[in-house]
Design a protein around this motif. Structure first.
Motif, PDB file in Angstrom:
ATOM      1  N   ASP A  23      14.027   6.861  -2.145  1.00  0.00           N
ATOM      2  CA  ASP A  23      13.803   7.438  -0.900  1.00  0.00           C
ATOM      3  C   ASP A  23      13.473   6.370   0.183  1.00  0.00           C
ATOM      4  N   PRO A  24      13.871   6.995   1.527  1.00  0.00           N
ATOM      5  CA  PRO A  24      13.740   5.899   2.348  1.00  0.00           C
ATOM      6  C   PRO A  24      12.188   5.714   2.888  1.00  0.00           C
ATOM      7  N   TYR A  25      12.071   4.552   3.310  1.00  0.00           N
ATOM      8  CA  TYR A  25      10.578   4.479   3.835  1.00  0.00           C
ATOM      9  C   TYR A  25      10.118   5.116   5.143  1.00  0.00           C
ATOM     10  N   PHE A  26      11.387   5.261   5.873  1.00  0.00           N
ATOM     11  CA  PHE A  26      11.123   6.024   7.115  1.00  0.00           C
ATOM     12  C   PHE A  26      12.402   6.830   7.244  1.00  0.00           C
ATOM     13  N   SER A  27      12.217   7.819   8.334  1.00  0.00           N
ATOM     14  CA  SER A  27      13.273   8.510   8.876  1.00  0.00           C
ATOM     15  C   SER A  27      14.585   7.960   9.245  1.00  0.00           C
ATOM     16  N   GLY A  59       0.045   4.960   1.647  1.00  0.00           N
ATOM     17  CA  GLY A  59       1.283   4.402   1.656  1.00  0.00           C
ATOM     18  C   GLY A  59       1.709   3.514   3.105  1.00  0.00           C
ATOM     19  N   PHE A  60       1.399   2.266   2.846  1.00  0.00           N
ATOM     20  CA  PHE A  60       1.617   1.309   4.119  1.00  0.00           C
ATOM     21  C   PHE A  60       2.991   1.084   4.198  1.00  0.00           C
ATOM     22  N   GLY A  61       3.593   1.113   3.134  1.00  0.00           N
ATOM     23  CA  GLY A  61       5.494   0.465   3.215  1.00  0.00           C
ATOM     24  C   GLY A  61       5.463  -0.639   4.346  1.00  0.00           C
ATOM     25  N   GLY A  63       4.520  -0.966   7.450  1.00  0.00           N
ATOM     26  CA  GLY A  63       3.767  -1.053   8.679  1.00  0.00           C
ATOM     27  C   GLY A  63       3.921  -0.480   9.947  1.00  0.00           C
ATOM     28  N   LEU A  64       5.223   0.385   9.823  1.00  0.00           N
ATOM     29  CA  LEU A  64       5.647   0.929  11.175  1.00  0.00           C
ATOM     30  C   LEU A  64       4.517   1.842  11.799  1.00  0.00           C
ATOM     31  N   ASN A  65       3.626   2.708  10.721  1.00  0.00           N
ATOM     32  CA  ASN A  65       2.804   3.477  11.341  1.00  0.00           C
ATOM     33  C   ASN A  65       1.579   2.623  11.897  1.00  0.00           C
ATOM     34  N   LEU A  66       1.175   1.754  11.329  1.00  0.00           N
ATOM     35  CA  LEU A  66       0.165   0.703  11.868  1.00  0.00           C
ATOM     36  C   LEU A  66       0.580   0.128  13.526  1.00  0.00           C
ATOM     37  N   SER A  86      -5.126   1.046   5.133  1.00  0.00           N
ATOM     38  CA  SER A  86      -4.013   1.658   4.488  1.00  0.00           C
ATOM     39  C   SER A  86      -4.383   1.135   2.770  1.00  0.00           C
ATOM     40  N   PHE A  87      -3.721   2.178   1.932  1.00  0.00           N
ATOM     41  CA  PHE A  87      -3.772   2.170   0.816  1.00  0.00           C
ATOM     42  C   PHE A  87      -2.345   1.905  -0.111  1.00  0.00           C
ATOM     43  N   GLU A  88      -1.865   0.920  -0.699  1.00  0.00           N
ATOM     44  CA  GLU A  88      -0.202   0.790  -0.921  1.00  0.00           C
ATOM     45  C   GLU A  88      -0.499   0.030  -2.371  1.00  0.00           C
ATOM     46  N   ALA A  89       0.137   0.632  -3.139  1.00  0.00           N
ATOM     47  CA  ALA A  89       0.556   0.140  -4.504  1.00  0.00           C
ATOM     48  C   ALA A  89       1.537  -0.972  -4.840  1.00  0.00           C
ATOM     49  N   PHE A  90       2.509  -1.077  -3.942  1.00  0.00           N
ATOM     50  CA  PHE A  90       3.702  -1.855  -4.225  1.00  0.00           C
ATOM     51  C   PHE A  90       3.918  -2.551  -2.759  1.00  0.00           C
ATOM     52  N   PRO A  91       3.159  -3.509  -2.376  1.00  0.00           N
ATOM     53  CA  PRO A  91       2.977  -4.117  -1.270  1.00  0.00           C
ATOM     54  C   PRO A  91       4.507  -4.902  -0.691  1.00  0.00           C
ATOM     55  N   GLY A 137      -2.809  -1.619  -4.717  1.00  0.00           N
ATOM     56  CA  GLY A 137      -3.181  -0.752  -5.803  1.00  0.00           C
ATOM     57  C   GLY A 137      -3.023   0.560  -5.898  1.00  0.00           C
ATOM     58  N   ASP A 138      -3.017   1.279  -7.054  1.00  0.00           N
ATOM     59  CA  ASP A 138      -2.670   2.623  -7.144  1.00  0.00           C
ATOM     60  C   ASP A 138      -3.762   3.306  -6.263  1.00  0.00           C
ATOM     61  N   ALA A 139      -3.360   4.376  -5.212  1.00  0.00           N
ATOM     62  CA  ALA A 139      -4.536   4.894  -4.301  1.00  0.00           C
ATOM     63  C   ALA A 139      -5.266   5.865  -5.409  1.00  0.00           C
ATOM     64  N   ARG A 140      -4.467   6.362  -6.343  1.00  0.00           N
ATOM     65  CA  ARG A 140      -5.321   7.197  -7.400  1.00  0.00           C
ATOM     66  C   ARG A 140      -6.615   6.441  -7.860  1.00  0.00           C
ATOM     67  N   GLU A 141      -6.652   5.095  -7.982  1.00  0.00           N
ATOM     68  CA  GLU A 141      -7.904   4.547  -8.501  1.00  0.00           C
ATOM     69  C   GLU A 141      -8.518   3.859  -7.513  1.00  0.00           C
ATOM     70  N   GLY A 157       3.279   9.357   1.371  1.00  0.00           N
ATOM     71  CA  GLY A 157       3.888   8.762   0.536  1.00  0.00           C
ATOM     72  C   GLY A 157       5.400   9.149   0.552  1.00  0.00           C
ATOM     73  N   PHE A 158       6.102   8.874  -0.358  1.00  0.00           N
ATOM     74  CA  PHE A 158       7.334   9.211  -0.184  1.00  0.00           C
ATOM     75  C   PHE A 158       7.612  10.611  -0.712  1.00  0.00           C
ATOM     76  N   SER A 159       8.566  11.294  -0.526  1.00  0.00           N
ATOM     77  CA  SER A 159       8.679  13.030  -0.641  1.00  0.00           C
ATOM     78  C   SER A 159       7.883  13.208  -1.935  1.00  0.00           C
ATOM     79  N   GLU A 165       2.636  11.785  -7.664  1.00  0.00           N
ATOM     80  CA  GLU A 165       1.407  11.262  -7.653  1.00  0.00           C
ATOM     81  C   GLU A 165       0.589  10.986  -6.553  1.00  0.00           C
ATOM     82  N   LEU A 166       1.195  10.856  -5.377  1.00  0.00           N
ATOM     83  CA  LEU A 166       0.474  10.658  -4.222  1.00  0.00           C
ATOM     84  C   LEU A 166       0.112  11.732  -3.494  1.00  0.00           C
ATOM     85  N   TRP A 167       0.648  13.085  -4.196  1.00  0.00           N
ATOM     86  CA  TRP A 167       0.159  14.163  -3.462  1.00  0.00           C
ATOM     87  C   TRP A 167      -0.808  15.371  -4.264  1.00  0.00           C
TER      88      TRP A 167
HETATM   89  C1  LIG Z   1       7.186   6.551   2.510  1.00  0.00           C
HETATM   90  S1  LIG Z   1       6.485   4.892   2.245  1.00  0.00           S
HETATM   91  C2  LIG Z   1       5.265   4.903   3.521  1.00  0.00           C
HETATM   92  C3  LIG Z   1       5.842   4.491   4.862  1.00  0.00           C
HETATM   93  C4  LIG Z   1       4.811   3.710   5.761  1.00  0.00           C
HETATM   94  N1  LIG Z   1       3.558   4.492   6.156  1.00  0.00           N
HETATM   95  C5  LIG Z   1       5.361   2.923   6.898  1.00  0.00           C
HETATM   96  O1  LIG Z   1       4.840   2.807   8.030  1.00  0.00           O
HETATM   97  O2  LIG Z   1       6.515   2.169   6.869  1.00  0.00           O
HETATM   98  C6  LIG Z   1       5.671   5.471   0.844  1.00  0.00           C
HETATM   99  C7  LIG Z   1       4.660   4.332   0.413  1.00  0.00           C
HETATM  100  O3  LIG Z   1       3.821   4.707  -0.428  1.00  0.00           O
HETATM  101  C8  LIG Z   1       3.776   3.785  -1.577  1.00  0.00           C
HETATM  102  N2  LIG Z   1       3.057   4.408  -2.618  1.00  0.00           N
HETATM  103  C9  LIG Z   1       3.664   5.109  -3.512  1.00  0.00           C
HETATM  104  N3  LIG Z   1       3.056   5.539  -4.745  1.00  0.00           N
HETATM  105  C10 LIG Z   1       1.886   4.942  -4.701  1.00  0.00           C
HETATM  106  C11 LIG Z   1       0.460   4.941  -5.149  1.00  0.00           C
HETATM  107  N4  LIG Z   1       0.253   5.764  -6.232  1.00  0.00           N
HETATM  108  N5  LIG Z   1      -0.558   4.516  -4.651  1.00  0.00           N
HETATM  109  C12 LIG Z   1      -0.493   3.700  -3.371  1.00  0.00           C
HETATM  110  N6  LIG Z   1       0.843   3.866  -2.851  1.00  0.00           N
HETATM  111  C13 LIG Z   1       1.857   4.302  -3.272  1.00  0.00           C
HETATM  112  C14 LIG Z   1       5.002   3.515  -1.899  1.00  0.00           C
HETATM  113  O4  LIG Z   1       5.075   2.117  -2.401  1.00  0.00           O
HETATM  114  C15 LIG Z   1       5.350   3.076  -0.238  1.00  0.00           C
HETATM  115  O5  LIG Z   1       5.060   2.036   0.329  1.00  0.00           O
END
Ligand SMILES: C[S@@+](CC[C@H](N)C(=O)[O-])C[C@H]1O[C@@H](n2cnc3c(N)ncnc32)[C@H](O)[C@@H]1O
Length: 230
Positions: A23-27, A59-61, A63-66, A86-91, A137-141, A157-159, A165-167
């Protein structure tokens, strides 16, 4: 042309697509315009900005939203500091963030100012007008241990189909628990289970026009604090 690098495909030049989530990080249309429509206008920003206003994000991704939020904060000349967590599992590695951000000429100056700060992991940035924290880390934790409440949430989150899991309702309940009274949240998706999760968490939810080809998006508001009875 596409290049593969550490779980990222680059499309249309500088739009990162996660190979982990497919999935793309942004549109692909215009990520900045979508952020402004969904997350800023969707949360009545910049009108609600005031010193100490706290935005939190799932989902920081890139950093565009910031960058878009801080750009709006500076344009509105709000005195004091914007707090952004911002909460991000995979910086993302900093060089990938910069490449993705380079797509948006309007944000160039800000992107260059923040560039030396990126670590690719958990971090804090303190500027005269910004107090930023990346919770890795995983936002669920991580969210359940967070000790703060935000005025606004960007649910990014991604779609929901690819990153369900992020929804989940449990996480939406944590979002509500970490929202100040009268706070809001917005997201680009209008998926039924996301709206129901937000409702079950105590938000008043509405479906409003989405960005570009997306017919709808979601806005949600938490009730303001009730005045105490005399
Ligand atoms: C659509 S991107 C976010 C785009 C971002 N807001 C930006 O401005 O670029 C979704 C982000 O959610 C993160 N993500 C996915 N599952 C996650 C989880 N369980 N906990 C935290 N972050 C997660 C992904 O690694 C990804 O960076």
């Amino acid at each position: 042309m596409q290049h593969q690098q550490e779980g990222i495909d680059w499309r249309d030049g500088d739009v990162p697509v996660s190979t982990r989530f497919d999935d793309p990080y942004f549109s692909l249309e215009d990520g900045l315009a979508e952020t402004r429509h969904v997350f800023l206008a969707g949360n009545d920003l910049p009108a609600r900005f005031r010193d100490g206003f706290h935005i939190a994000e799932l989902g920081f991704g890139t950093g565009l939203n910031l960058l878009a939020a801080l750009h709006a904060w500076r344009a509105a000349a709000v005195p004091g500091r914007l707090v952004y967590t911002s909460f991000e599992a995979f910086p993302m590695p900093p060089q990938d963030m910069r490449r993705a951000q380079s797509r948006f000429a309007e944000l160039d100056t800000l992107a260059a100012e923040l560039a030396p700060h990126w670590t690719g992991g958990a971090q804090r940035i303190a500027l005269s007008d910004l107090d930023f924290t990346l919770v890795a880390g995983d936002a669920r934790e991580t969210l359940s241990h967070w000790q703060n409440k935000a005025n606004t949430w960007f649910l990014d989150g991604f779609s929901p189909a690819k990153n369900p899991e992020l929804w989940q309702p449990d996480l939406m309940a944590e979002v509500a628990r970490h929202t100040a009274p009268g706070g809001t949240t917005a997201t680009y998706t209008a998926a039924g289970f996301v709206r129901r999760g937000l409702e079950a968490a105590g938000f008043s939810v509405s479906r409003v026009p989405g960005y570009g080809r997306k017919r709808h998006m979601t806005r949600a508001t938490l009730a303001p604090e009730k005045p105490e009875r005399p």
